[in-house]
Write an enzyme that holds these catalytic residues in place. Structure first.
Site, mmCIF file in Angstrom:
data_model
loop_
_atom_site.group_PDB
_atom_site.id
_atom_site.type_symbol
_atom_site.label_atom_id
_atom_site.label_comp_id
_atom_site.label_asym_id
_atom_site.label_seq_id
_atom_site.Cartn_x
_atom_site.Cartn_y
_atom_site.Cartn_z
ATOM 1 N N HIS A 117 -3.428 2.901 0.526
ATOM 2 C CA HIS A 117 -3.276 1.798 -0.427
ATOM 3 C C HIS A 117 -3.855 0.483 0.090
ATOM 4 O O HIS A 117 -3.177 -0.544 0.157
ATOM 5 C CB HIS A 117 -1.800 1.616 -0.782
ATOM 6 C CG HIS A 117 -1.182 2.841 -1.397
ATOM 7 N ND1 HIS A 117 -0.548 3.804 -0.643
ATOM 8 C CD2 HIS A 117 -1.125 3.252 -2.674
ATOM 9 C CE1 HIS A 117 -0.120 4.765 -1.451
ATOM 10 N NE2 HIS A 117 -0.468 4.454 -2.677
ATOM 11 N N ASP A 175 -1.989 5.326 5.364
ATOM 12 C CA ASP A 175 -1.739 4.805 4.026
ATOM 13 C C ASP A 175 -3.062 4.496 3.326
ATOM 14 O O ASP A 175 -3.851 3.686 3.820
ATOM 15 C CB ASP A 175 -0.897 3.530 4.152
ATOM 16 C CG ASP A 175 -0.423 2.996 2.814
ATOM 17 O OD1 ASP A 175 -0.838 3.536 1.778
ATOM 18 O OD2 ASP A 175 0.363 2.033 2.812
ATOM 19 N N CYS A 199 -4.728 7.525 -4.810
ATOM 20 C CA CYS A 199 -4.150 7.654 -3.469
ATOM 21 C C CYS A 199 -3.966 9.112 -3.034
ATOM 22 O O CYS A 199 -4.233 9.457 -1.886
ATOM 23 C CB CYS A 199 -2.843 6.873 -3.347
ATOM 24 S SG CYS A 199 -1.605 7.193 -4.599
#
Length: 374
Positions: free
Chosen positions: A279, A277, A75
């Site tokens: 993820h 994000d 990430c």
């Protein structure tokens, strides 16, 4: 895969707020101000134009025998890619460039995107970043912090002749103006003749050709400032200065998040940070025969995530892009005016001269030997 799904659910439950609230407060995104009451659609277009890099699966194994997905560990590398991609968009397309689904984009856009595809021969791929991280003490598959990803980008940029970026990563919370100008005005690395040629005079446009015929001038600057804004939690004294950075026209946002959970912060509304994000696990995408990329999965087309600024882990890295020397001079003025003069406890220092107790500053150069992953 299970870890990735679990991580996604936790992120959605804790941070995801589907709609922006009704408010008169402005929203700041990478140096641009938006008003929810009058131009919400422009705000969402601005956010969706940012390149969004997420976990991917089914790419060729890193190093030949390593992982073929970065789910669960990549990430911060993806966030670093997003910050660098924003710098390249500003460099080639301009901050106000907009992306629209199915709309034909300029060749520079596809070339930027190709720099980040999950292939070992792409200069800022997950393969290159993971393998360059080995030199920073990180095993392939190990989580990076903001400073590590900054050091990796600094090294990889030396091999990127098309974008020709000068990447400066500050040390000890200190940005040294003299060192940055020395690095950004350094002659081309590729020619020893350029080094030995006659003195180069800056023209009216800030560049000129020397006796060897090489263009010299200000190399576009990617400035990354790794910071620690507290011990276990962010110190509230830094909040106003941190938010001020997103208002600067040179802003590339910030890398950070929560322990082992990285986000790319692109702006704020009140005391909430707005972020992209990484993820989400998507399948590997390669370029087409004509060099274009099916790019829909590289743009976040839903309302962005937000989190309270006090929930931010204190370890962050700010990013700024200065295409010309005047952009850097303007950034220095803004820092003096908006951050340094108003802070009792300074977020970072901006100094004119290289500190005498530091080792001499030598602009980084491309290694002569081929290194693993480079």
């Amino acid at each position: 895969s299970v870890l990735s799904r679990y991580e996604n659910q936790i992120t959605i439950l804790s941070d995801y707020l589907e709609e922006f609230p009704e408010t008169d407060e402005p929203v700041w995104i990478l140096g641009r101000q938006h008003h929810l009451n009058t131009d919400k659609s422009k705000l969402l277009l601005d956010i969706s134009a940012r390149l969004w890099f997420t976990y991917r699966r089914k790419f060729s194994p890193i190093g030949g025998t390593g992982p073929s997905s970065d789910a669960g560990w990549g990430c911060m590398l993806r966030c670093g890619q997003m910050m660098l991609a924003q710098a390249l968009i500003c460099r080639h397309l301009g901050r106000d460039w907009q992306w629209e689904k199915h709309k034909k984009q300029p060749e520079e856009y596809h070339r930027i995107l190709r720099c980040f595809l999950d292939r070992k021969d792409c200069c800022y791929s997950i393969h290159q970043m993971a393998q360059m991280g080995v030199g920073e003490g990180k095993s392939i598959g190990e989580w990076f912090g903001p400073n590590t990803v900054a050091q990796v980008l600094k090294k990889l940029a030396l091999f990127d002749e098309w974008n020709s970026l000068a990447v400066y990563v500050s040390m000890d919370n200190t940005v040294v103006i003299e060192d940055i100008k020395k690095m950004c005005w350094s002659p081309p690395q590729s020619s020893s003749a350029a080094h030995s040629s006659a003195h180069v005079h800056r023209g009216a446009l800030g560049w000129n050709k020397n006796a060897a015929g090489f263009c010299t001038g200000w190399k576009p600057l990617l400035l990354i400032i790794p910071l620690r804004l507290g011990i276990n939690h962010i110190n509230p004294v830094y909040i106003d200065a941190f938010k001020e950075c997103f208002k600067m026209p040179q802003s590339l946002g910030a890398l950070g998040g929560k322990p082992n959970n990285a986000y790319y912060f692109i702006g704020f509304l009140g005391n909430e940070l707005i972020y992209l994000d990484p993820h989400t696990t998507q399948s590997f995408v390669d370029w087409e025969e004509n060099g274009t990329v099916d790019d829909e999965s590289f743009h976040c087309q839903q309302a962005p995530h937000r989190m309270k600024i006090m929930n931010l882990d204190p370890s962050v890295a700010l990013g700024f892009f200065c295409k010309e020397e005047c952009d850097f001079d303007n950034w220095c003025s803004l820092v003096q005016k908006e951050i340094l003069k108003q802070q009792s406890l300074r977020m970072f220092e901006l100094v004119q001269k290289h500190p005498p107790h530091w080792p001499p500053f030598v602009p980084p150069t491309k290694p002569e030997v081929t290194t693993t992953g480079a």
